[in-house]
Motif scaffolding. Sequence first.
Motif, short mmCIF file in Angstrom:
data_model
loop_
_atom_site.label_atom_id
_atom_site.label_comp_id
_atom_site.label_asym_id
_atom_site.label_seq_id
_atom_site.Cartn_x
_atom_site.Cartn_y
_atom_site.Cartn_z
N VAL A 110 -67.74 -28.93 -22.46
CA VAL A 110 -68.56 -29.82 -21.63
C VAL A 110 -68.08 -29.68 -20.19
CG1 VAL A 110 -69.42 -32.15 -21.26
CG2 VAL A 110 -68.83 -31.40 -23.58
N GLU A 111 -68.87 -28.98 -19.37
CA GLU A 111 -68.47 -28.64 -18.01
C GLU A 111 -69.43 -29.27 -17.00
OE1 GLU A 111 -66.68 -24.32 -18.12
OE2 GLU A 111 -68.51 -24.30 -19.32
N PRO A 112 -68.93 -29.71 -15.85
CA PRO A 112 -69.79 -30.36 -14.85
C PRO A 112 -70.50 -29.37 -13.94
CG PRO A 112 -67.53 -30.46 -14.11
CD PRO A 112 -67.50 -29.79 -15.46
N TYR A 113 -70.61 -28.14 -14.37
CA TYR A 113 -71.31 -27.10 -13.61
C TYR A 113 -72.13 -26.28 -14.61
CZ TYR A 113 -66.53 -25.69 -14.76
OH TYR A 113 -65.32 -25.53 -15.39
N LEU A 114 -72.51 -25.09 -14.28
CA LEU A 114 -73.47 -24.32 -15.06
C LEU A 114 -73.09 -24.23 -16.53
CD1 LEU A 114 -76.11 -22.68 -14.64
CD2 LEU A 114 -74.66 -20.65 -14.42
N ALA A 115 -73.99 -24.61 -17.41
CA ALA A 115 -73.74 -24.56 -18.84
C ALA A 115 -73.38 -23.15 -19.27
CB ALA A 115 -74.97 -25.05 -19.60
N GLY A 116 -72.34 -23.05 -20.08
CA GLY A 116 -71.93 -21.75 -20.60
C GLY A 116 -70.95 -21.00 -19.73
N THR A 117 -70.51 -21.59 -18.62
CA THR A 117 -69.60 -20.88 -17.72
C THR A 117 -68.34 -20.39 -18.44
OG1 THR A 117 -70.41 -22.04 -15.74
CG2 THR A 117 -68.19 -21.12 -15.63
N SER A 118 -67.82 -21.18 -19.37
CA SER A 118 -66.56 -20.82 -20.02
C SER A 118 -66.72 -20.38 -21.47
CB SER A 118 -65.58 -22.00 -19.96
OG SER A 118 -65.23 -22.30 -18.63
N THR A 119 -67.94 -20.17 -21.94
CA THR A 119 -68.10 -19.80 -23.35
C THR A 119 -67.47 -18.45 -23.66
OG1 THR A 119 -70.32 -18.97 -22.86
CG2 THR A 119 -70.16 -21.20 -23.74
N ALA A 120 -67.57 -17.50 -22.74
CA ALA A 120 -66.97 -16.19 -22.97
C ALA A 120 -65.45 -16.30 -23.08
CB ALA A 120 -67.36 -15.20 -21.88
N ALA A 121 -64.86 -17.14 -22.23
CA ALA A 121 -63.40 -17.32 -22.27
C ALA A 121 -62.97 -17.95 -23.59
CB ALA A 121 -62.95 -18.18 -21.10
N ALA A 122 -63.74 -18.93 -24.07
CA ALA A 122 -63.41 -19.55 -25.35
C ALA A 122 -63.58 -18.56 -26.50
CB ALA A 122 -64.28 -20.78 -25.57
N ALA A 123 -64.66 -17.79 -26.46
CA ALA A 123 -64.89 -16.80 -27.52
C ALA A 123 -63.79 -15.75 -27.53
CB ALA A 123 -66.25 -16.14 -27.32
N GLU A 124 -63.32 -15.34 -26.37
CA GLU A 124 -62.23 -14.37 -26.30
C GLU A 124 -60.96 -14.94 -26.91
OE1 GLU A 124 -59.80 -11.69 -22.97
OE2 GLU A 124 -61.52 -12.91 -22.37
N ALA A 125 -60.69 -16.21 -26.62
CA ALA A 125 -59.49 -16.84 -27.18
C ALA A 125 -59.53 -16.91 -28.70
CB ALA A 125 -59.33 -18.24 -26.59
N LEU A 126 -60.75 -16.97 -29.26
CA LEU A 126 -60.91 -17.11 -30.70
C LEU A 126 -61.43 -15.83 -31.35
CD1 LEU A 126 -62.58 -20.64 -30.64
CD2 LEU A 126 -60.19 -20.12 -31.21
N ALA A 127 -61.19 -14.71 -30.71
CA ALA A 127 -61.76 -13.44 -31.17
C ALA A 127 -61.40 -13.10 -32.60
CB ALA A 127 -61.33 -12.32 -30.23
N ASP A 128 -60.23 -13.49 -33.06
CA ASP A 128 -59.80 -13.16 -34.42
C ASP A 128 -59.98 -14.33 -35.38
OD1 ASP A 128 -57.87 -14.72 -33.23
OD2 ASP A 128 -56.17 -13.64 -34.13
N VAL A 129 -60.74 -15.35 -34.95
CA VAL A 129 -60.99 -16.54 -35.77
C VAL A 129 -62.49 -16.74 -35.91
CG1 VAL A 129 -60.65 -19.04 -35.94
CG2 VAL A 129 -58.88 -17.62 -34.87
#
Length: 299
Positions: A236-255
């Motif tokens: 939940v970000e106060p700017y453009l939706a999805g800005t950090s989804t790639a970063a989160a997906a990268e952190a969970l790449a093996d999960v």
Amino acid sequence: MDTMRDRFIATTGRLLDEDPRLAVVLAEISADGFQRAAARHPDRVVNVGIREQLLIGVGGGLALTGMRPVMHTFASFLVERPFEQVKLDLGHQGVGGVLVSAGASYDWPAGGFTHMSPGDVALLDTLDDWTVHVPGHPDEAEALLRHAVAGDDRVYVRLSLQANDRARAVTGEGFLRVREGRGGVVVAVGPMLDGVLAATEGLDVTVLYATTVRPFDGEAVRRAVAGGGTADVVLVEPYLAGTSTAAAAEALADVPHRVLGLGVGRRELRRYGGMDEHLAAHGLDPRGLRARVTAFLRG
């Protein structure tokens, strides 16, 4: 309670007294607030007028001499309008500086879309080696500003009129865990925390609080989802939706995981309204967040 911008002006005025390498570069915005500081340090408080590209250029030049420039105006004029200068005069030159914005995504809706900047963090994400702080309270804004000024790197401090009721003990690094649960993870960025806590009341979810979003604290997210099956993460970000989804997906790449990015939509809202109305229109008020988070977690 004072605003984050008020605290920025007061804190930076004191920092100018304490640190002889510090300089402030303005483009008219907040110039009135820096009058006393400019009288004490006329060579280190520079107002370039309504020339935002020059604002960044002067800051880059000061950095090349060994100064620590703090460059300030509305987010749309600080990141979007002079983006080429941010890319070249700071990044390409390999120098540091602190960008401090006001206005956020829609703090002043009556100013129209020229004064709104929901895409600022996503735009900076196209550049290398930027630290991004998004405080959720004036006390946090002061702590993160002091942290930024003390370094030599490139930092963006994103201020907003929207604020949480109380400050958290932020350090300029990592996410804080403010609620424990096993049914999913919700990452609340800066001023979104109070709304997220209200929206998730009674839900079996972990809530992480992020005020330093770059670097993205992937380890905190991994720890929060450890021990479960499929990881369900809502940002939940106060700017453009999805800005950090790639970063989160990268952190969970093996999960095995699912990620939902909530934030400001791409559709431009062409009615002024107020900040609360914009929050509701983007589904970022507690009611909207509750509906979207529960629908995702049940899916």
